[in-house]
Design an enzyme around this catalytic site. Structure first.
Site, PDB file in Angstrom:
ATOM      1  N   GLU A 164       0.887  -1.164   0.000  1.00  0.00           N
ATOM      2  CA  GLU A 164       0.000   0.000   0.000  1.00  0.00           C
ATOM      3  C   GLU A 164       0.921   1.208   0.000  1.00  0.00           C
ATOM      4  O   GLU A 164       1.488   1.554   1.032  1.00  0.00           O
ATOM      5  CB  GLU A 164      -0.903  -0.073   1.243  1.00  0.00           C
TER       6      GLU A 164
ATOM      7  N   CYS B  44      -2.086   8.914   2.479  1.00  0.00           N
ATOM      8  CA  CYS B  44      -1.952   8.393   1.110  1.00  0.00           C
ATOM      9  C   CYS B  44      -3.225   8.640   0.314  1.00  0.00           C
ATOM     10  O   CYS B  44      -3.166   8.853  -0.886  1.00  0.00           O
ATOM     11  CB  CYS B  44      -1.609   6.910   1.147  1.00  0.00           C
TER      12      CYS B  44
HETATM   13  P1  NDP Z   1       9.103   5.038   4.038  1.00  0.00           P
HETATM   14  O1  NDP Z   1       8.494   4.229   2.966  1.00  0.00           O
HETATM   15  O2  NDP Z   1      10.562   5.238   4.003  1.00  0.00           O
HETATM   16  O3  NDP Z   1       8.727   4.373   5.463  1.00  0.00           O
HETATM   17  C1  NDP Z   1       7.669   3.475   5.651  1.00  0.00           C
HETATM   18  C2  NDP Z   1       8.172   2.236   6.375  1.00  0.00           C
HETATM   19  O4  NDP Z   1       9.047   1.510   5.515  1.00  0.00           O
HETATM   20  C3  NDP Z   1       8.994   2.546   7.629  1.00  0.00           C
HETATM   21  O5  NDP Z   1       8.761   1.542   8.588  1.00  0.00           O
HETATM   22  C4  NDP Z   1      10.413   2.467   7.118  1.00  0.00           C
HETATM   23  O6  NDP Z   1      11.355   2.217   8.112  1.00  0.00           O
HETATM   24  C5  NDP Z   1      10.317   1.316   6.161  1.00  0.00           C
HETATM   25  N1  NDP Z   1      11.339   1.253   5.134  1.00  0.00           N
HETATM   26  C6  NDP Z   1      11.884   2.279   4.443  1.00  0.00           C
HETATM   27  N2  NDP Z   1      12.759   1.809   3.530  1.00  0.00           N
HETATM   28  C7  NDP Z   1      12.775   0.468   3.664  1.00  0.00           C
HETATM   29  C8  NDP Z   1      13.475  -0.579   3.006  1.00  0.00           C
HETATM   30  N3  NDP Z   1      14.324  -0.330   2.015  1.00  0.00           N
HETATM   31  N4  NDP Z   1      13.263  -1.846   3.399  1.00  0.00           N
HETATM   32  C9  NDP Z   1      12.389  -2.109   4.381  1.00  0.00           C
HETATM   33  N5  NDP Z   1      11.692  -1.173   5.041  1.00  0.00           N
HETATM   34  C10 NDP Z   1      11.875   0.112   4.676  1.00  0.00           C
HETATM   35  O7  NDP Z   1       8.346   6.397   4.103  1.00  0.00           O
HETATM   36  P2  NDP Z   1       8.893   7.819   4.632  1.00  0.00           P
HETATM   37  O8  NDP Z   1       8.524   7.928   6.030  1.00  0.00           O
HETATM   38  O9  NDP Z   1      10.327   8.036   4.302  1.00  0.00           O
HETATM   39  O10 NDP Z   1       8.022   8.781   3.738  1.00  0.00           O
HETATM   40  C11 NDP Z   1       8.433   9.053   2.411  1.00  0.00           C
HETATM   41  C12 NDP Z   1       7.237   9.144   1.496  1.00  0.00           C
HETATM   42  O11 NDP Z   1       6.539   7.896   1.470  1.00  0.00           O
HETATM   43  C13 NDP Z   1       6.183  10.145   1.914  1.00  0.00           C
HETATM   44  O12 NDP Z   1       6.526  11.434   1.553  1.00  0.00           O
HETATM   45  C14 NDP Z   1       4.985   9.591   1.184  1.00  0.00           C
HETATM   46  O13 NDP Z   1       5.062   9.988  -0.154  1.00  0.00           O
HETATM   47  C15 NDP Z   1       5.169   8.091   1.267  1.00  0.00           C
HETATM   48  N6  NDP Z   1       4.426   7.503   2.398  1.00  0.00           N
HETATM   49  C16 NDP Z   1       3.232   6.940   2.149  1.00  0.00           C
HETATM   50  C17 NDP Z   1       2.491   6.438   3.186  1.00  0.00           C
HETATM   51  C18 NDP Z   1       1.178   5.804   2.936  1.00  0.00           C
HETATM   52  O14 NDP Z   1       0.300   5.868   3.797  1.00  0.00           O
HETATM   53  N7  NDP Z   1       0.998   5.128   1.804  1.00  0.00           N
HETATM   54  C19 NDP Z   1       2.934   6.506   4.573  1.00  0.00           C
HETATM   55  C20 NDP Z   1       4.237   7.089   4.734  1.00  0.00           C
HETATM   56  C21 NDP Z   1       4.926   7.563   3.662  1.00  0.00           C
HETATM   57  P3  NDP Z   1      12.295   3.401   8.690  1.00  0.00           P
HETATM   58  O15 NDP Z   1      11.384   4.405   9.294  1.00  0.00           O
HETATM   59  O16 NDP Z   1      13.133   2.699   9.681  1.00  0.00           O
HETATM   60  O17 NDP Z   1      13.051   3.949   7.518  1.00  0.00           O
END
Ligand code: NDP
Length: 458
Positions: free
Chosen positions: A232, A266
């Site tokens: 998602e 999102c």
């Molecule tokens: P991320 O995708 O980086 O974070 C979401 C989760 O994924 C966190 O638990 C993060 O861990 C983890 N994660 C990040 N990179 C990896 C990886 N390579 N392998 C495994 N797990 C990973 O989102 P951000 O917080 O950096 O936000 C960036 C953008 O993502 C936002 O600006 C938005 O566009 C989108 N976003 C969308 C969401 C939604 O509801 N669909 C929610 C949040 C963000 P960790 O925090 O330790 O990096």
């Protein structure tokens, strides 16, 4: 990123946590795996009793937990408490409906397959890893965990590094509600430590809510190990307003669709696509309402828009607006970060966009609304679908034929007509295109992490 609580309202680091060691992660995976065997032997009625008891804990602790959410990620306090209550309601919903959603389905005439009886039955997969974001630190987790545990799976949570106290709260929540120890465990690890957890043979599937790069990485590792994944990801949802719409109602709803959760959702309406005949009226009203919003301390009940969750998020959003302005876009209201502490960004409406601007293609994760003027429904559809994302959409029209035309053509996982997108436990939730695949919530959500076993009997 360090695993820490940084208050986005002040920028002050409140608490830093040490990541779990490899040995601790191993211990927790083993715990979740052992609990699979115990949960499998329990009835729906037993799990429903535990789930309802867990929901009651959430309800009782909603105010306190709401304050923790606001401390860690900055949404207005009333929205934080509402998030906790919504999570509890969803637990009741799955407690009451899981057995029905996962009931055996018999083949009406088994003789056509040469059987005396044939049917399908849903069985749990085992331990499922959930990689979750910070924007709804409780709801995003519960909407995975409530159906997963009711189906008989166990959950391992890798939460976002900026909401560790929410993650720690969730670690013990289900056990406190009566579930066998290990049914749900938090792994305090960074994104870089997720790969070996996905690869672990005791982990059967993975679900991720977050950004596209994180989703791509997690799904490709899961694919390497031939494991199911559900993604998602982001969205850049269109909010289409046609000339037959109730313009004041559309403008008022557009504001809520854009600024709820400080704009970091999102499924927020992000691109407002408006028919030229009502464009001026809509734009004036929308900009007026966005400009009147109360921005400030999210712990103050009067605040409507708090800070963005992180400094990086705020800077990324400001970068998108600055890039568009440099290329000729017009800011109708907002367009900057206010002076002072915290990661605030003013509610913004921006128009005059063209394809050269990053804002047109990328997700604006904050209170920035892009406004597009279109001459007819064909152009509205073209702008709505020009994004790489396909999560949800909103359509405002009072013309039945037009409504049908759009809902057949909008490239999205959902269409909300004369309203705004919200997630409902009764309705499936998920996207197409680069917004991901699979569905959460409703009956479809609980079935995602089950083995649909076909049974044939001579
Ligand atoms: P991320 O995708 O980086 O974070 C979401 C989760 O994924 C966190 O638990 C993060 O861990 C983890 N994660 C990040 N990179 C990896 C990886 N390579 N392998 C495994 N797990 C990973 O989102 P951000 O917080 O950096 O936000 C960036 C953008 O993502 C936002 O600006 C938005 O566009 C989108 N976003 C969308 C969401 C939604 O509801 N669909 C929610 C949040 C963000 P960790 O925090 O330790 O990096």
């Amino acid at each position: 990123m360090a695993i820490s609580t940084v208050n986005p309202t002040t920028g002050v680091t409140e608490q830093v946590f040490e990541a779990h060691s490899t040995e601790e992660v191993e211990r927790r995976i083993a715990h979740a795996d052992e609990a699979v065997k115990i949960l499998r032997g329990t009835s729906y009625a037993q799990r429903a009793e535990w789930m309802k008891a867990t929901a009651q804990l959430l309800e009782a602790e909603a105010e306190e937990l709401g304050r923790l959410i606001t401390l860690e990620m900055g949404k207005p306090i009333a929205q934080s408490v509402a998030e906790v209550r919504k999570s509890a309601a969803s637990m009741h919903f799955y407690a009451e409906n899981a057995e029905k959603f996962l009931a055996d389905t018999p083949l009406e005439d088994p003789s056509v397959v040469g059987a005396s009886k044939a049917w399908t039955t849903y069985q749990p997969l085992g331990a499922v890893l959930a990689v979750m974001p910070w924007n709804y630190p409780i709801w995003q987790v519960i909407r995975f965990a409530a159906p997963a545990l009711m189906a008989g799976n166990t959950g391992l949570l890798k939460h976002a590094s900026n909401v560790p106290q929410s993650a720690i709260y969730l670690d013990t929540l289900f056990e406190r509600g009566g579930f066998p120890a290990g049914s749900f465990r938090t792994l305090l690890i960074g994104g870089g430590a997720v790969a070996p957890v996905i690869a672990d043979p005791r982990v059967k599937a993975v679900t991720l809510t977050g950004s596209e790069p994180a989703g791509r990485s997690v799904a490709s590792i899961a694919a390497d190990h031939v494991k199911k994944s559900l993604l998602e990801l982001g969205g850049s949802d269109p909010f289409v307003v046609m000339d037959s719409a109730n313009v004041p109602a559309a403008a008022a709803t557009a504001v809520r669709a854009r600024i709820s959760n400080n704009g970091q959702s999102c499924i927020a309406g992000k691109r407002f696509i408006v028919h030229t005949d009502i464009y001026d009226e809509f734009a004036a009203e929308f900009a007026r309402l966005m400009g009147e919003l109360v921005v400030g301390d999210p712990m103050d009940p009067a605040t409507q828009v708090g800070p963005l969750a992180t400094a990086d998020g705020r800077d990324e959003l400001a970068g998108l607006v600055d890039d568009a302005v440099a290329l000729g876009a017009q800011v109708l209201v907002g367009g900057s970060a206010p002076q002072g502490e915290g990661y605030f960004y003013l509610p913004t409406v921006i128009a005059g966009l063209n394809d050269e601007m990053r804002l047109v293609q990328e997700e604006a994760f904050g209170p920035v609304a892009s406004l597009y003027r279109v001459r007819d429904r064909e152009e509205a559809l073209q702008v709505a679908n020009q994004t790489a994302f396909g999560l949800s959409s909103a359509l405002w029209t009072n013309d039945a034929a037009e409504e049908q035309w759009f809902l057949e053509r909008l490239e999205a996982g959902a269409v909300f007509i004369n309203g705004m997108t919200v997630s409902n436990q009764e309705l499936p939730f998920g996207g197409i295109k680069r917004s991901g695949f699979g569905r959460e919530l409703a009956a479809e959500g609980i079935r995602e992490f089950c083995n649909l076993k076909t049974v044939w009997k001579a």
